[in-house]
Scaffold this active site. Structure first.
Site, PDB file in Angstrom:
ATOM      1  N   TYR A   1       0.812  -1.222   0.000  1.00 41.56           N
ATOM      2  CA  TYR A   1       0.000   0.000   0.000  1.00 41.56           C
ATOM      3  C   TYR A   1       0.843   1.268   0.000  1.00 41.56           C
ATOM      4  CZ  TYR A   1      -3.543  -3.339   1.449  1.00 41.56           C
ATOM      5  OH  TYR A   1      -4.386  -4.411   1.517  1.00 41.56           O
TER       6      TYR A   1
ATOM      7  N   HIS B   1      -4.241   6.158  -1.528  1.00 38.96           N
ATOM      8  CA  HIS B   1      -4.876   6.028  -0.215  1.00 38.96           C
ATOM      9  C   HIS B   1      -3.888   6.322   0.916  1.00 38.96           C
ATOM     10  CE1 HIS B   1      -8.796   5.158   1.228  1.00 38.96           C
ATOM     11  NE2 HIS B   1      -8.619   3.920   1.640  1.00 38.96           N
TER      12      HIS B   1
ATOM     13  N   PHE C   1      -5.230  -0.358   9.721  1.00 42.40           N
ATOM     14  CA  PHE C   1      -5.832  -0.259   8.405  1.00 42.40           C
ATOM     15  C   PHE C   1      -6.875   0.864   8.411  1.00 42.40           C
ATOM     16  CE2 PHE C   1      -3.826  -4.333   7.958  1.00 42.40           C
ATOM     17  CZ  PHE C   1      -3.346  -4.302   6.677  1.00 42.40           C
TER      18      PHE C   1
ATOM     19  N   ASN D   1      -9.955   1.372   7.556  1.00 44.74           N
ATOM     20  CA  ASN D   1     -11.331   1.224   8.034  1.00 44.74           C
ATOM     21  C   ASN D   1     -11.456   1.225   9.548  1.00 44.74           C
ATOM     22  OD1 ASN D   1     -11.696   0.946   5.316  1.00 44.74           O
ATOM     23  ND2 ASN D   1     -12.489  -1.133   5.411  1.00 44.74           N
TER      24      ASN D   1
ATOM     25  N   ASP E   1      -6.837  11.191   1.839  1.00 46.42           N
ATOM     26  CA  ASP E   1      -7.147  11.305   0.413  1.00 46.42           C
ATOM     27  C   ASP E   1      -8.613  11.652   0.234  1.00 46.42           C
ATOM     28  OD1 ASP E   1      -7.583   8.568   1.454  1.00 46.42           O
ATOM     29  OD2 ASP E   1      -8.256   8.113  -0.580  1.00 46.42           O
TER      30      ASP E   1
ATOM     31  N   ASN F   1     -14.023   5.558   4.432  1.00 46.23           N
ATOM     32  CA  ASN F   1     -14.099   4.620   5.552  1.00 46.23           C
ATOM     33  C   ASN F   1     -13.211   5.006   6.735  1.00 46.23           C
ATOM     34  OD1 ASN F   1     -16.061   2.932   4.442  1.00 46.23           O
ATOM     35  ND2 ASN F   1     -14.528   1.858   3.236  1.00 46.23           N
TER      36      ASN F   1
END
Length: 180
Positions: free
Chosen positions: A20, A25, A70, A72, A97, A118
């Site tokens: 990632y 993101h 993470f 979320n 973002d 999220n």
């Protein structure tokens, strides 16, 4: 360091892990990295499900934060850090973002909805409020019929990655301005 000498949490939203690292993101993590380089962040520790480092920016003690829960679940670690450091939500600056803003454009916002993001949804739920500051980093909309989730998690290279780093550097500038 006493828990109460921190005046602000500066939180970059993103996802942990090499896969990632260079994605849209993770512009929040890139911003925290830029601030860390500028302000001699030399001792990162794992705290409340996040990587944290105290630094001084504009004569204010701040805690740089990269949640490792993470995207979320970002609110879990941020709410715990805010509680541990006895900070009200208006002393939290979130960098994230934003699909609804043109690529490379930054906007500062206090309060408001999560617009389907999220990470912000988790923050709203765990903080119990929307009264925190945000630096919204525009990444634009996905091309054609590409799913938003594929777009934000697409690894970037070359000029696109350079542009994302430039956006993160400008977001770091904005953090410094807000704290001045």
């Amino acid at each position: 360091m006493p828990m109460n000498d921190i005046e602000y949490l500066i939180v970059g939203l993103g996802n942990p892990g090499d896969e990632y690292e260079n994605t849209r993101h993770n512009v929040g993590f890139l911003t925290i990295d830029a601030l860390g380089k500028r302000h001699a962040a030399n001792y990162w520790k794992s705290e409340a499900g996040a990587l944290t480092c105290p630094v001084t920016i504009a004569e204010k003690r701040v805690l740089l934060v990269k949640p490792h829960t993470f995207m979320n679940l970002s609110g879990v670690s941020v709410a715990r850090l805010a509680r541990d450091h006895q900070l009200e939500p208006d002393r939290i600056i979130i960098i994230h973002d934003d699909l609804d803003i043109e690529e490379g454009v930054l906007r500062h916002k206090t309060e408001g909805g999560h617009a389907g993001h999220n990470g912000l949804r988790s923050l709203h739920a765990k903080l119990g409020t929307d009264r925190y500051q945000r630096i919204r980093c525009g990444i634009g909309r996905p091309p054609g019929r590409m799913e938003a989730s594929d777009y934000v998690l697409q690894p970037l290279r070359g000029e696109r990655l350079e542009d994302l780093h430039i956006t993160a550097a400008h977001a770091a500038d904005m953090v410094e301005e807000l704290l001045s």
